[in-house]
Design an enzyme around this catalytic site. Sequence first.
Site, short mmCIF file in Angstrom:
data_model
loop_
_atom_site.label_atom_id
_atom_site.label_comp_id
_atom_site.label_asym_id
_atom_site.label_seq_id
_atom_site.Cartn_x
_atom_site.Cartn_y
_atom_site.Cartn_z
N HIS A 1 3.23 2.08 -4.23
CA HIS A 1 2.19 1.41 -4.65
C HIS A 1 2.95 -0.13 -4.30
CE1 HIS A 1 -0.29 3.85 -6.69
NE2 HIS A 1 0.59 4.46 -7.37
N ARG B 1 -7.42 -8.64 1.29
CA ARG B 1 -7.87 -8.55 -0.05
C ARG B 1 -6.74 -9.04 -0.98
NH1 ARG B 1 -6.78 -2.96 -2.92
NH2 ARG B 1 -7.82 -3.52 -5.11
N TYR C 1 -1.15 -8.29 -2.98
CA TYR C 1 -0.94 -7.24 -2.04
C TYR C 1 -0.04 -7.95 -0.74
CZ TYR C 1 -4.02 -4.29 -4.86
OH TYR C 1 -4.38 -3.82 -5.93
N ASN D 1 -0.04 6.49 -1.05
CA ASN D 1 -0.49 5.43 -1.92
C ASN D 1 -1.95 5.62 -2.46
OD1 ASN D 1 -1.31 3.05 -2.96
ND2 ASN D 1 -0.35 1.57 -1.56
N PRO E 1 -8.20 4.20 -0.89
CA PRO E 1 -9.25 3.12 -0.82
C PRO E 1 -8.84 1.88 -0.71
CG PRO E 1 -9.33 4.20 -2.98
CD PRO E 1 -8.47 4.91 -2.38
N ASN E 2 -9.64 1.08 0.08
CA ASN E 2 -9.52 -0.37 0.12
C ASN E 2 -8.10 -1.05 0.86
OD1 ASN E 2 -11.73 -1.03 -1.21
ND2 ASN E 2 -10.91 -0.44 -3.09
#
Length: 151
Positions: A101, A19, A24, A75, A11-12
Amino acid sequence: MSRTVLVLNGPNLNLLGTREPATYGRETLADVSALCSRSAAQLGLEVDFRQTNHEGELLDWIHQARGRYAAIVINPAAWTHTSVAIRDALVAVELPVIEVHISNVHARESFRHHSYVSSIALAVLCGFGINGYRLALEHLAQWLSTQEQSA
């Protein structure tokens, strides 16, 4: 033996690039997909790259992987810290798994320090940015070659 790796994103991650860029980076999910495709081609692998915000869909993809793919790079994003179901599905399909990650989860909030996936993963990469995906594919290419030689 199949040389196709299923690359799954939770998710996301569809919001990459916009974001929390300080955490990130500015690369998008399309950039990650392109990196995986280029890296896989150089390594003699193929990738099937997917992202979902729906846990059940991710579980279905994991279930379908058995017998179709050589390995899974995942991930799980927020599900890393919450989903026993994803862990159990990864165990059930009996494929090598590498957990990735983008950020260093151990340098973040304490709830991010626990992973339900890490204990069953062949390797865990965090904090390498999107290059963690490339490193995962490099490791899998080497691991798969070793497995093929010993078969």
